[in-house]
Design an enzyme around this catalytic site. Sequence first.
Site, PDB file in Angstrom:
ATOM      1  N   HIS A  52       0.976  -1.199   0.036  1.00  0.00           N
ATOM      2  CA  HIS A  52      -0.024   0.077  -0.042  1.00  0.00           C
ATOM      3  C   HIS A  52       1.052   1.165   0.025  1.00  0.00           C
ATOM      4  O   HIS A  52       1.689   1.511   0.839  1.00  0.00           O
ATOM      5  CB  HIS A  52      -0.868  -0.030   1.206  1.00  0.00           C
ATOM      6  CG  HIS A  52      -1.934   1.109   1.245  1.00  0.00           C
ATOM      7  ND1 HIS A  52      -3.209   1.129   0.766  1.00  0.00           N
ATOM      8  CD2 HIS A  52      -1.665   2.444   1.565  1.00  0.00           C
ATOM      9  CE1 HIS A  52      -3.625   2.361   0.665  1.00  0.00           C
ATOM     10  NE2 HIS A  52      -2.804   3.064   1.631  1.00  0.00           N
ATOM     11  N   CYS A  53       0.836   2.037  -0.991  1.00  0.00           N
ATOM     12  CA  CYS A  53       1.612   3.107  -1.244  1.00  0.00           C
ATOM     13  C   CYS A  53       0.976   4.369  -0.834  1.00  0.00           C
ATOM     14  O   CYS A  53      -0.166   4.909  -1.553  1.00  0.00           O
ATOM     15  CB  CYS A  53       2.074   3.295  -2.607  1.00  0.00           C
ATOM     16  SG  CYS A  53       3.397   4.639  -3.007  1.00  0.00           S
ATOM     17  N   PRO A  54       1.424   5.189   0.070  1.00  0.00           N
ATOM     18  CA  PRO A  54       0.774   6.508   0.396  1.00  0.00           C
ATOM     19  C   PRO A  54       0.867   7.528  -0.474  1.00  0.00           C
ATOM     20  O   PRO A  54       0.020   8.452  -0.656  1.00  0.00           O
ATOM     21  CB  PRO A  54       1.319   6.824   1.790  1.00  0.00           C
ATOM     22  CG  PRO A  54       2.660   6.101   1.647  1.00  0.00           C
ATOM     23  CD  PRO A  54       2.555   4.864   1.084  1.00  0.00           C
ATOM     24  N   ASN A  96      -1.811   7.010  -2.513  1.00  0.00           N
ATOM     25  CA  ASN A  96      -2.937   6.609  -1.737  1.00  0.00           C
ATOM     26  C   ASN A  96      -4.093   5.571  -2.192  1.00  0.00           C
ATOM     27  O   ASN A  96      -5.204   5.688  -2.320  1.00  0.00           O
ATOM     28  CB  ASN A  96      -3.918   7.949  -1.563  1.00  0.00           C
ATOM     29  CG  ASN A  96      -5.019   8.085  -0.483  1.00  0.00           C
ATOM     30  OD1 ASN A  96      -4.553   7.122   0.546  1.00  0.00           O
ATOM     31  ND2 ASN A  96      -5.739   8.875  -0.578  1.00  0.00           N
ATOM     32  N   ASN A  97      -3.218   4.516  -2.398  1.00  0.00           N
ATOM     33  CA  ASN A  97      -3.965   3.320  -3.153  1.00  0.00           C
ATOM     34  C   ASN A  97      -3.036   1.955  -2.994  1.00  0.00           C
ATOM     35  O   ASN A  97      -1.522   2.371  -2.662  1.00  0.00           O
ATOM     36  CB  ASN A  97      -4.431   3.633  -4.677  1.00  0.00           C
ATOM     37  CG  ASN A  97      -5.280   2.589  -5.146  1.00  0.00           C
ATOM     38  OD1 ASN A  97      -5.711   1.745  -4.382  1.00  0.00           O
ATOM     39  ND2 ASN A  97      -5.466   2.865  -6.407  1.00  0.00           N
TER      40      ASN A  97
END
Length: 296
Positions: free
Chosen positions: A135-137, A140-141
Amino acid sequence: MGAAGPGRCGRDPCGALCLLLTYLSVGYADYVILTHILLQPGFRGSLWCPFHAVMFNLIVLLLLACHTRAVFADPGMVPLPDTAIDFSDLRSNTPHKSERSNEDWTVCNRCETYRPPRAHHCRICHRCVRRMDHHCPWINNCVGELNQKYFIQFLFYTGLASLYAMGLVLTTWLWPVDRSFPGKMEGVAGGVSNNHVQMAHCIVLLVESILFGVFVTVIFYDQVVSIIMDETPIEQLRNRLLKEARREVAHTRKPKIALLREVFGRGFVICWFFPCNCSPPSGGAPAYSYLPNYDV
């Protein structure tokens, strides 16, 4: 369980802040290059000004397009079932669990659904994602089966923009423009060096470019290696903890070019650089042709 809507991951405040920081950083870099580097009196009379302005903004446009696709694309969420799974039956059928290998269907007790091979549950999105990488901030997905291509493209163009910005700043300092265009560019390098505001902006841009450039280069390398090795970071961590079990299970890897085409598409290689669906492997979302081996 706060499940997100179909095809979209749940949003978190940290991700929203990272999105804002990304757009502010890109906008600031574009502002410094256009205002404090290219649109100086000497540069305005040169062909290098429109050339660098067009090239840098083209990279920025591709960067933003890839980032937007990575943010809003479905990472490969596993659909939620219409009816909940009866976990009492699953617990009673323990032989099925022992027969299942790492590549078979599994059950997520959080989503209460069957999940296909290599799918994992994201604690932030509260959903299972097919071939979940992480999950990559910054987008945001989740990075998963259906948007990993756009995420890697975003990393590539961010690194390219950082390298371009570093080159422009260093060239302005170390190779004054008036040497290349005598009589037209006099005082440009000196103006950039002597003006404290311009110097501060150039230093900030240089530091920003180095930090973002190194950061995305490391992640880009890790993403490409994970594709070639056919292992997501989650699977790598799991396999390290289960080395002995992995030795007993033969894992047949596909050719490296085939693994890359699974992510970027089966079209021409030049299409891998653009945020569009160029001949996807299955004509769209992957379809699974079998059901899990459970009697429920």
